[in-house]
Design a protein around this motif. Structure first.
Motif, short mmCIF file in Angstrom:
data_model
loop_
_atom_site.label_atom_id
_atom_site.label_comp_id
_atom_site.label_asym_id
_atom_site.label_seq_id
_atom_site.Cartn_x
_atom_site.Cartn_y
_atom_site.Cartn_z
N GLU A 6 0.71 -0.82 -0.38
CA GLU A 6 0.10 -0.02 -0.10
C GLU A 6 0.55 1.23 0.02
N GLN A 7 0.68 2.12 -0.89
CA GLN A 7 1.00 3.28 -0.71
C GLN A 7 0.42 4.84 -1.23
N ALA A 8 0.34 5.63 -0.12
CA ALA A 8 -0.89 7.03 -0.14
C ALA A 8 0.27 8.01 -1.34
N VAL A 9 -0.66 8.25 -2.26
CA VAL A 9 -0.08 9.70 -3.42
C VAL A 9 -0.48 10.06 -3.09
N GLU A 10 -0.21 11.60 -3.59
CA GLU A 10 -0.60 12.87 -3.41
C GLU A 10 -2.05 13.09 -4.72
N ALA A 11 -3.06 12.89 -5.00
CA ALA A 11 -3.41 13.32 -6.16
C ALA A 11 -3.92 14.76 -6.13
N ARG A 12 -4.43 15.18 -7.77
CA ARG A 12 -4.45 15.91 -7.34
C ARG A 12 -5.66 16.63 -8.48
N LEU A 13 -6.95 16.24 -7.77
CA LEU A 13 -8.03 16.64 -9.13
C LEU A 13 -8.54 17.70 -9.89
N VAL A 14 -8.53 17.57 -10.88
CA VAL A 14 -9.06 18.46 -12.15
C VAL A 14 -10.60 18.85 -12.10
N ALA A 15 -10.35 20.06 -11.65
CA ALA A 15 -11.65 20.54 -11.68
C ALA A 15 -11.82 22.17 -13.16
N PRO A 24 -6.43 12.74 -1.05
CA PRO A 24 -5.36 12.20 -0.47
C PRO A 24 -5.34 10.03 -1.53
N ALA A 25 -4.63 9.83 -1.54
CA ALA A 25 -5.51 9.04 -2.27
C ALA A 25 -4.46 7.44 -1.78
N THR A 26 -5.03 6.21 -1.90
CA THR A 26 -4.03 5.15 -1.71
C THR A 26 -3.71 3.91 -3.41
N LEU A 27 -2.98 3.87 -3.50
CA LEU A 27 -2.64 2.65 -4.18
C LEU A 27 -2.53 1.09 -3.11
N HIS A 28 -2.80 0.04 -3.75
CA HIS A 28 -3.56 -1.10 -3.99
C HIS A 28 -2.89 -2.02 -3.70
N PHE A 81 6.18 16.13 -17.75
CA PHE A 81 6.81 15.73 -17.71
C PHE A 81 6.74 14.75 -16.04
N ASP A 82 6.05 14.55 -15.71
CA ASP A 82 6.15 14.36 -13.96
C ASP A 82 4.61 14.12 -13.29
N ARG A 83 4.11 13.97 -14.40
CA ARG A 83 2.39 13.70 -13.78
C ARG A 83 2.09 13.01 -14.45
N THR A 84 1.29 11.52 -14.58
CA THR A 84 0.20 10.74 -14.52
C THR A 84 -1.12 10.83 -14.29
N GLU A 92 -21.51 8.07 -13.11
CA GLU A 92 -22.46 9.73 -12.24
C GLU A 92 -21.73 10.72 -13.37
N GLY A 93 -20.94 10.65 -13.85
CA GLY A 93 -19.92 11.20 -14.18
C GLY A 93 -18.32 11.00 -14.01
N THR A 94 -17.48 11.69 -15.13
CA THR A 94 -15.85 11.34 -14.99
C THR A 94 -15.34 12.31 -13.38
N ALA A 95 -14.31 11.56 -12.88
CA ALA A 95 -13.12 12.42 -12.15
C ALA A 95 -11.96 11.77 -12.97
N ILE A 96 -11.12 12.82 -12.45
CA ILE A 96 -9.83 13.04 -13.58
C ILE A 96 -9.04 13.37 -12.51
N VAL A 97 -7.91 12.65 -12.19
CA VAL A 97 -7.28 13.37 -10.75
C VAL A 97 -5.17 12.88 -11.50
N HIS A 98 -4.78 14.40 -10.97
CA HIS A 98 -2.78 13.77 -11.44
C HIS A 98 -2.24 13.43 -10.37
N VAL A 99 -1.36 12.32 -10.63
CA VAL A 99 -0.24 11.56 -9.61
C VAL A 99 0.84 11.79 -10.30
N ARG A 100 1.77 12.07 -9.14
CA ARG A 100 3.20 12.20 -9.66
C ARG A 100 3.12 11.08 -9.69
N THR A 101 4.03 11.03 -11.15
CA THR A 101 4.52 9.67 -11.70
C THR A 101 5.81 9.18 -11.32
N GLY A 102 6.64 9.73 -10.78
CA GLY A 102 7.21 9.24 -9.50
C GLY A 102 7.46 8.76 -8.44
#
Length: 138
Positions: A6-15, A24-28, A81-84, A92-102
């Motif tokens: 499990e890894q916590a990541v910082e996600a940025r919600l595109v609005a 906050p988000a968690t990859l598992h 260069f540094d986002r995915t 219900e709709g679409t959510a778009i988040v940016h996560v640091r590629t690293g």
């Protein structure tokens, strides 16, 4: 060795607003389900106020970190260069988040140490899965 990563990541919600909200988000990843990863968002980060998790192919993240991948409910692509970008499509709709590629690559590296790409089938217990299905059918 643990079978779960499990890894916590910082996600940025595109609005629509000019500034992207950080959530906050968690990859598992679990070796018992070697083809899948899960990305979870806590209740305060969702519109419904409940925890939300999306499960999708690990290979989708691997491909999406390099080039656009996916044409279903989850789509992944590099952004600069540094986002995915990870897109989640639901009725219900679409959510778009940016996560640091690293951060994403670090997580994926840890999963491939646990289960190398292309070796997932060696970690699937088909007999146990079939027995569980048969037990549930009765």
């Amino acid at each position: 060795m643990s079978t779960v990563i499990e890894q916590a990541v910082e996600a940025r919600l595109v609005a629509a607003a000019p500034r992207m909200q950080t959530i906050p988000a968690t990859l598992h990843y679990d070796r018992r389900d070697p083809f899948a990863v899960r990305m979870g968002f806590p209740a305060p980060a969702t519109l419904e106020g409940v925890e939300v998790s999306w499960t999708f192919a690990r290979d989708l993240l691997v491909q999406g970190a390099e080039r656009a991948a996916g044409d279903g409910d989850v789509r992944v692509r590099p952004y600069g260069f540094d986002r995915t970008v990870v897109e989640f499509h639901a009725p219900e709709g679409t959510a778009i988040v940016h996560v640091r590629t690293g951060e994403l690559r670090g997580f994926l590296h840890r999963t491939t140490v646990l289960v190398p790409l292309g070796q997932e089938h060696r970690h699937v217990d088909l007999d146990a899965d079939l027995a569980a299905l048969m037990r549930d059918a009765c």
